[in-house]
Design an enzyme around this catalytic site. Structure first.
Site, mmCIF file in Angstrom:
data_model
loop_
_atom_site.group_PDB
_atom_site.id
_atom_site.type_symbol
_atom_site.label_atom_id
_atom_site.label_comp_id
_atom_site.label_asym_id
_atom_site.label_seq_id
_atom_site.Cartn_x
_atom_site.Cartn_y
_atom_site.Cartn_z
ATOM 1 C CG ASP A 298 -1.874 1.068 1.362
ATOM 2 O OD1 ASP A 298 -1.902 1.751 0.569
ATOM 3 O OD2 ASP A 298 -2.236 1.573 2.506
ATOM 4 C CG ASP B 118 -3.705 4.856 -2.061
ATOM 5 O OD1 ASP B 118 -3.116 3.849 -1.718
ATOM 6 O OD2 ASP B 118 -4.726 5.134 -1.006
#
Length: 473
Positions: free
Chosen positions: A69, A256
């Site tokens: 992430d 992201d």
């Protein structure tokens, strides 16, 4: 997990700021990348919504499936001491007593994500990623995973690849430790996310390089504007070939890998919903106020030199709509560059109408058409962070949506921004756009998640503090 040689692109020479120079001095990196070995981590693709890979923690390695992430900076996995959260029952758990390299820390920690949270305590151990062994890495043993967010997740934990500035407990991220221990030759990592969920190869993450097999042409690079997230400045958002009039003067954006969809301001997502026929949430209050004040607002927009004051002058600031960002309202009279509206949060829904009306005025629409257009947009107001359904049979009639990054337009076709779940008559189609409004000074903000990164191979260049995008292959 196999390792193979991947190339490092020769990046164009750019002026490096103090942070860039410090990074290069610290890691012995020159201005341009060179050919070197990179560590390739294979990723699995679950329904184009989750991409995860395998790591090992401890000695011998205990295996975990994690989301890599770029929107967070901590590593966490479920702990064997997680007794009361149902989610822990369905996932692998770390047992410190089974590792010979475990070191106790015990400091408490808690992380709040957009759709869930975890809490627990810090520990230290070795972390294995492919053939790379990261020693003495701080991570969180999660003892509580409340709610259903992680219950049905196909992954056990999350490995953050953001900056230390947003790391909970100021823990040194795995990526930093990897660099500090000299495990990769170049301070860069890159993602390829396969958007064909039926294929065996779900994607790949390369530490220390890029894989030339998975992109076409050159990368377009933009500098990181705020360390913490991989944040950069984004330009206009286009529906078809038409501007939405909101980010033309610049918006913040974050690349992201841990977010499935594209999240952006309600102002633009509503316009996109209207253009693609997405079923949003009807706001009767929005419609009634537009019917009552719409004509007066249009008249004021045509004559008012400071349109940002219209909402307060019309006493519409008491309208408490959905949360939004500060608005950038551009003068219709002199078409000067947009300025921050300075409106308090409760005034924003009115300011949203001003942006919509200005776009229509620029297109020389009649007063009646403008009112009807804004009235229809009210019907398409999305729920914050909610999903919107679209007609699967209408994809061919939907427009392309484009983002301007580094002066280049990055297009997404309907087939690329609509997620299809199921096949045949039972198939459902979900819009890849969701509303997420961030208050200033951090907003207005877009999050370019997997829907975008799946179409554009993404390079996270820590040495030069920049992000690069190229067409995926």
């Amino acid at each position: 997990l196999k390792k193979r040689k991947v190339n490092i692109l020769n990046h164009p020479g750019e002026h490096a700021g103090s942070n860039d120079a410090n990074a290069r001095r610290k890691y012995g990196v020159r201005g341009n990348f060179r050919d070197s070995d990179g560590e390739l981590i294979a990723l699995k693709n679950y329904m184009d919504a989750q991409y995860f890979g395998e790591i090992g923690i401890g000695t011998p390695p205990q295996k975990f499936t994690v989301i890599f992430d770029t929107g967070s900076s901590n590593l966490w996995v479920p702990s064997s001491k997680c007794y009361f959260s149902v989610a822990c029952l369905f996932h692998s758990k770390y047992r410190s007593t089974d590792s010979t390299t475990y070191k106790k820390n015990g400091k408490s920690a808690a992380i709040q994500y957009g759709t869930g949270s975890i809490s627990g305590f810090f520990s230290q151990d070795s972390v294995k990623l492919g053939d790379l062994l990261v020693k003495e890495q701080d991570f969180i043993e999660a003892t509580k995973e409340p709610g259903i967010t992680f219950l049905a997740a196909k992954f056990d934990g999350i490995l953050g690849l953001g900056f230390q500035e947003i790391s909970v407990g100021d823990a040194v991220p795995v990526w930093y430790t990897m660099l500090n221990q000299g495990l990769v030759q170049e301070p860069v990592f890159s993602f390829w996310l396969n958007r064909n969920a039926d294929e065996q190869e779900g994607g790949e993450l390369v530490f220390g390089g890029v894989d030339p097999n998975h992109f076409k042409g050159e990368h377009t690079y933009v500098p990181v504007t705020q360390k913490g997230y991989w944040q950069f400045e984004m330009g206009d958002v286009l529906i078809g070939d038409k501007t939405t009039g909101f980010c033309a003067s610049g918006c913040a954006a974050i690349a992201d890998s841990g977010t499935s969809l594209l999240a952006g301001t309600t102002t633009i997502v509503t316009q996109i919903n209207q253009a693609i026929g997405a079923a949003g949430v009807m706001s009767q209050q929005c419609k009634s106020l537009v019917d009552q004040y719409g004509k007066s607002m249009i008249e004021m927009l045509l004559s008012e030199e400071q349109p940002e004051k219209i909402c307060s002058q019309m006493k519409l600031c008491s309208f408490d709509g959905s949360h939004d960002t500060s608005m950038i309202i551009e003068s219709v009279v002199d078409k000067s560059k947009g300025k921050s509206s300075g409106l308090p949060m409760r005034c924003v829904p009115c300011a949203r109408w001003v942006v919509w009306m200005q776009n229509q005025i620029r297109q020389n629409e009649t007063e009646e058409n403008i009112i009807n257009y804004v009235d229809k947009l009210c019907e398409r107001l999305p729920s914050p962070m909610g999903e919107s359904a679209v007609d699967c049979s209408s994809l061919s009639s939907m427009p392309n949506i484009a983002f301007t990054v580094g002066g280049k337009t990055f297009n997404l076709s309907p087939e690329q921004y609509v997620l299809k779940v199921g096949e045949g008559a039972t198939a459902q189609c979900i819009s890849g756009f969701t509303a997420m409004d961030v208050a200033p000074p951090h907003g207005p903000l877009w999050i370019l998640g997997d829907v975008f990164m799946g179409q554009y191979h993404t390079v996270f260049d820590y040495g030069n503090l920049r992000v690069g995008f190229a067409e995926a292959a």
